[in-house]
Write a protein that holds these residues in place. Structure first.
Motif, PDB file in Angstrom:
ATOM      1  N   ARG A   1     -10.947  -7.428   5.989  1.00 13.51           N
ATOM      2  CA  ARG A   1     -10.471  -7.804   4.642  1.00 13.51           C
ATOM      3  C   ARG A   1     -11.370  -8.067   3.882  1.00 13.51           C
ATOM      4  O   ARG A   1     -11.334  -7.985   2.504  1.00 13.51           O
ATOM      5  N   THR A   2     -12.413  -8.910   4.291  1.00  7.47           N
ATOM      6  CA  THR A   2     -13.478  -9.852   3.208  1.00  7.47           C
ATOM      7  C   THR A   2     -14.798  -9.077   3.293  1.00  7.47           C
ATOM      8  O   THR A   2     -15.507  -9.264   2.144  1.00  7.47           O
ATOM      9  N   LYS A   3     -14.939  -8.185   4.091  1.00  7.86           N
ATOM     10  CA  LYS A   3     -16.445  -7.640   4.041  1.00  7.86           C
ATOM     11  C   LYS A   3     -16.378  -5.971   3.966  1.00  7.86           C
ATOM     12  O   LYS A   3     -16.669  -5.363   2.811  1.00  7.86           O
ATOM     13  N   LEU A   4     -15.693  -5.299   4.807  1.00  8.09           N
ATOM     14  CA  LEU A   4     -15.846  -3.854   4.825  1.00  8.09           C
ATOM     15  C   LEU A   4     -14.838  -3.253   3.557  1.00  8.09           C
ATOM     16  O   LEU A   4     -15.252  -2.373   2.957  1.00  8.09           O
ATOM     17  N   MET A   5     -13.597  -3.867   3.577  1.00  3.87           N
ATOM     18  CA  MET A   5     -12.694  -3.122   2.555  1.00  3.87           C
ATOM     19  C   MET A   5     -13.304  -3.172   0.970  1.00  3.87           C
ATOM     20  O   MET A   5     -13.254  -2.356   0.321  1.00  3.87           O
ATOM     21  N   PRO A   6     -13.905  -4.549   0.782  1.00  2.00           N
ATOM     22  CA  PRO A   6     -14.581  -4.391  -0.558  1.00  2.00           C
ATOM     23  C   PRO A   6     -15.750  -3.838  -0.834  1.00  2.00           C
ATOM     24  O   PRO A   6     -15.869  -3.051  -1.811  1.00  2.00           O
ATOM     25  N   GLU A   7     -16.427  -3.560   0.287  1.00  2.00           N
ATOM     26  CA  GLU A   7     -17.673  -2.386   0.344  1.00  2.00           C
ATOM     27  C   GLU A   7     -17.073  -0.909   0.093  1.00  2.00           C
ATOM     28  O   GLU A   7     -17.343  -0.244  -0.690  1.00  2.00           O
ATOM     29  N   VAL A   8     -16.082  -0.742   0.527  1.00  2.00           N
ATOM     30  CA  VAL A   8     -15.221   0.573   0.555  1.00  2.00           C
ATOM     31  C   VAL A   8     -14.854   0.587  -0.795  1.00  2.00           C
ATOM     32  O   VAL A   8     -15.185   1.582  -1.576  1.00  2.00           O
ATOM     33  N   ALA A   9     -14.330  -0.428  -1.600  1.00  2.00           N
ATOM     34  CA  ALA A   9     -13.882  -0.326  -2.912  1.00  2.00           C
ATOM     35  C   ALA A   9     -14.970  -0.269  -3.759  1.00  2.00           C
ATOM     36  O   ALA A   9     -14.934   0.645  -4.705  1.00  2.00           O
ATOM     37  N   LYS A  10     -16.202  -0.859  -3.379  1.00  2.00           N
ATOM     38  CA  LYS A  10     -17.157  -0.781  -4.294  1.00  2.00           C
ATOM     39  C   LYS A  10     -17.704   0.749  -4.620  1.00  2.00           C
ATOM     40  O   LYS A  10     -17.959   1.271  -5.715  1.00  2.00           O
ATOM     41  N   TRP A  11     -17.898   1.325  -3.528  1.00  2.00           N
ATOM     42  CA  TRP A  11     -18.538   2.838  -3.371  1.00  2.00           C
ATOM     43  C   TRP A  11     -17.318   3.732  -4.057  1.00  2.00           C
ATOM     44  O   TRP A  11     -17.529   4.608  -4.564  1.00  2.00           O
ATOM     45  N   PHE A  12     -15.960   3.372  -3.750  1.00  2.00           N
ATOM     46  CA  PHE A  12     -14.973   4.209  -4.417  1.00  2.00           C
ATOM     47  C   PHE A  12     -15.132   4.305  -6.008  1.00  2.00           C
ATOM     48  O   PHE A  12     -14.895   5.196  -6.624  1.00  2.00           O
ATOM     49  N   ARG A  13     -15.310   3.123  -6.406  1.00  2.00           N
ATOM     50  CA  ARG A  13     -15.450   2.976  -8.029  1.00  2.00           C
ATOM     51  C   ARG A  13     -16.593   3.694  -8.293  1.00  2.00           C
ATOM     52  O   ARG A  13     -16.562   4.239  -9.565  1.00  2.00           O
ATOM     53  N   MET A  14     -17.686   4.235  -7.563  1.00  2.00           N
ATOM     54  CA  MET A  14     -18.735   4.870  -8.140  1.00  2.00           C
ATOM     55  C   MET A  14     -18.717   6.327  -7.841  1.00  2.00           C
ATOM     56  O   MET A  14     -19.517   7.095  -8.075  1.00  2.00           O
ATOM     57  N   LEU A  15     -17.782   6.604  -7.078  1.00  2.00           N
ATOM     58  CA  LEU A  15     -17.405   7.972  -6.542  1.00  2.00           C
ATOM     59  C   LEU A  15     -17.273   9.146  -7.786  1.00  2.00           C
ATOM     60  O   LEU A  15     -16.250   8.808  -8.668  1.00  2.00           O
ATOM     61  N   ILE A  16     -17.731  10.227  -7.677  1.00  2.00           N
ATOM     62  CA  ILE A  16     -17.683  11.143  -8.788  1.00  2.00           C
ATOM     63  C   ILE A  16     -16.384  11.705  -8.966  1.00  2.00           C
ATOM     64  O   ILE A  16     -16.006  12.016  -9.936  1.00  2.00           O
TER      65      ILE A  16
END
Length: 142
Positions: free
Chosen positions: A109-124
């Protein structure tokens, strides 16, 4: 180029990376682009590139099930790598389900999913999907 032509070209480009996760990661994120979080980065770290390359080799030989383990300290980019692999699977293999887990629920909840969300926002191709705090799913499955 019309919007539909541009979208068709993007779909074709993404499809070319079906057995090349490293190529996908290099294409799908704004590495080195000014004004982005990645403006000072040229791509994945070497160890991450190596892992993505090994995954590509497994996939190109028809092995859709593979296990990899990375043991290391904190902050080297393991969560980024997991994020890339998950997004790669969603984008390049239709009807794919990607399950992501962590050692504990708070880590997820606090580490992995925020990281996934960060990369998702930059995904083409992020516009192809909807992102919630616990899932990413296709906007238009047709």
């Amino acid at each position: 180029m019309r919007a539909t032509d541009a979208e068709a070209e993007l779909t074709a480009q993404i499809g070319r990376y079906a057995h090349d996760p490293l190529g996908f990661v290099n294409f799908a994120f704004p590495w080195g682009e000014p004004g982005t979080a990645l403006e000072k980065r040229k791509g994945p770290q070497q160890w991450q590139a190596d892992e993505l390359g090994e995954l590509g080799i497994a996939l190109s030989t028809g092995n859709r099930k593979t296990r990899r383990a990375v043991a290391s300290g904190k902050g080297i980019g393991k969560s980024a790598l997991v994020s890339w692999v998950g997004l790669y699977g969603l984008c390049t293999f239709p009807n794919t389900k990607v399950l992501i887990t962590a050692g504990t629920e708070p880590q997820l909840r606090t580490k992995l999913m925020p990281e996934v969300a960060k990369w998702f926002r930059m995904l083409i191709c992020a516009h192809w999907f909807a992102n919630t705090s616990t899932s990413i799913y296709v906007n238009d499955p047709s």
